[in-house]
Design a protein around this motif. Structure first.
Motif, short mmCIF file in Angstrom:
data_model
loop_
_atom_site.label_atom_id
_atom_site.label_comp_id
_atom_site.label_asym_id
_atom_site.label_seq_id
_atom_site.Cartn_x
_atom_site.Cartn_y
_atom_site.Cartn_z
N ARG A 13 -6.07 1.51 3.76
CA ARG A 13 -4.96 1.97 2.96
C ARG A 13 -4.70 1.07 1.75
NH1 ARG A 13 -3.33 -0.10 7.77
NH2 ARG A 13 -1.63 -1.63 7.93
N THR A 57 1.17 6.09 4.77
CA THR A 57 0.22 6.59 5.76
C THR A 57 0.97 7.37 6.82
OG1 THR A 57 0.36 4.74 7.33
CG2 THR A 57 -1.13 4.47 5.44
N ASN A 85 6.72 1.61 -0.02
CA ASN A 85 5.31 1.89 -0.30
C ASN A 85 5.06 1.84 -1.80
OD1 ASN A 85 5.68 3.98 2.38
ND2 ASN A 85 3.98 2.54 2.36
N GLN A 99 -7.55 1.87 -0.81
CA GLN A 99 -7.31 3.15 -1.46
C GLN A 99 -6.19 3.07 -2.48
OE1 GLN A 99 -6.66 5.49 2.13
NE2 GLN A 99 -8.63 6.52 1.87
N THR A 100 -5.18 2.27 -2.18
CA THR A 100 -4.07 2.10 -3.12
C THR A 100 -4.51 1.32 -4.35
OG1 THR A 100 -2.50 2.11 -1.27
CG2 THR A 100 -1.72 1.20 -3.37
N GLY A 107 0.72 9.28 0.01
CA GLY A 107 0.22 7.94 -0.30
C GLY A 107 -0.75 7.94 -1.47
N HIS A 108 -1.62 8.94 -1.52
CA HIS A 108 -2.55 9.04 -2.65
C HIS A 108 -1.79 9.30 -3.96
CE1 HIS A 108 -6.49 8.68 -0.81
NE2 HIS A 108 -6.10 9.45 0.18
N PRO A 130 -5.83 5.72 6.96
CA PRO A 130 -5.92 5.89 5.50
C PRO A 130 -4.60 6.40 4.94
CG PRO A 130 -6.86 7.81 6.59
CD PRO A 130 -6.50 6.83 7.69
N LEU A 131 -4.52 6.46 3.63
CA LEU A 131 -3.36 7.05 2.96
C LEU A 131 -3.25 8.53 3.31
CD1 LEU A 131 -3.64 5.59 -0.66
CD2 LEU A 131 -2.28 4.69 1.25
N HIS A 172 0.82 -1.22 0.00
CA HIS A 172 0.00 0.00 0.00
C HIS A 172 0.85 1.26 0.00
CE1 HIS A 172 1.14 0.79 4.15
NE2 HIS A 172 1.03 -0.52 4.34
#
Length: 210
Positions: free
Chosen positions: A61, A14, A175, A64-65, A35-36, A30-31, A11
């Motif tokens: 996370r 975070t 990551n 979202q990834t 991360g996003h 979450p991210l 992922h």
């Protein structure tokens, strides 16, 4: 499973990663903004690949990834039980050198061959394999093309070691780093592994769960 590749991705970043905090109990943090951005880049990286399914762990996370990867191929993210991060038990939510050194002592025992060494109140390497590998069997059954699974650094390393043979060298996975495996006879062969070996003596570099 001819023609299948297993693409396991860690992922994105975070706040727990930044703070070196052990965050292993789903749904988790979450991210963050970086991360996003990493997740979007992963989607672009895999956009031209023959991805036929995108899976993610129950952690927020991971889902979202996985979302940009799935969107690039017009797919939905399939959430899979059993592929979440190694549960740290009493160390959950802790940061700082003492907690990380305690985790790394157990982690190093696993790589020395003691799969039954257990985190205090948490899981052993054998526990993780016993839930992760059957979940992989489920997502690979009847599959074709590239099967993407977004999971977690320590869990991916343990699963990859089991699939490749316990003498295989595994590395810290950054990551959104990728581990790509392909069928080889009755087993698996490593096609690609992102990342680098951890720095000796750095307890934050070994792929601690978060």
């Amino acid at each position: 499973m001819s023609g299948v590749r297993l693409v396991m991705a860690r992922h994105g970043e975070t706040a727990a990663n930044v703070q070196h905090m052990l965050d292993t109990r789903p749904p988790g943090l979450p991210l963050n903004e970086r991360g996003h951005t990493q997740a979007a880049a992963l989607g672009a990286r895999l956009a031209a690949d023959p991805v036929s399914a995108v899976h993610a762990s129950v952690a927020v996370r991971a889902q979202q990834t996985a979302a940009p990867v799935a969107a690039a191929h017009g797919l939905d993210v399939r959430v899979v039980d059993g592929v979440h991060e190694v549960f740290c038990g009493e160390l959950e939510g802790r940061s700082g050198r003492a907690a990380l050194e305690r985790f790394m002592a157990v982690y190093e025992a696993w790589w020395a061959g003691d799969l039954d060494a257990r985190l205090p109140g948490g899981e052993s390497a054998r526990d993780v394999r016993d839930r992760f590998l059957p979940a992989l069997d489920g997502i690979l059954d009847g599959a074709s093309g590239d099967i993407v699974l977004v999971s977690h650094g320590a869990a991916i390393r343990l699963a990859a070691a089991a699939l490749l043979g316990d003498t295989a060298e595994t590395r810290f996975l950054p990551n959104t780093g990728l581990v790509v495996l392909r069928p080889d006879g009755d087993g698996w062969a490593l096609e690609h592994w992102d990342g680098a070996m951890p720095v000796a003596g750095d307890v934050t570099a070994g792929g601690t769960p978060a």
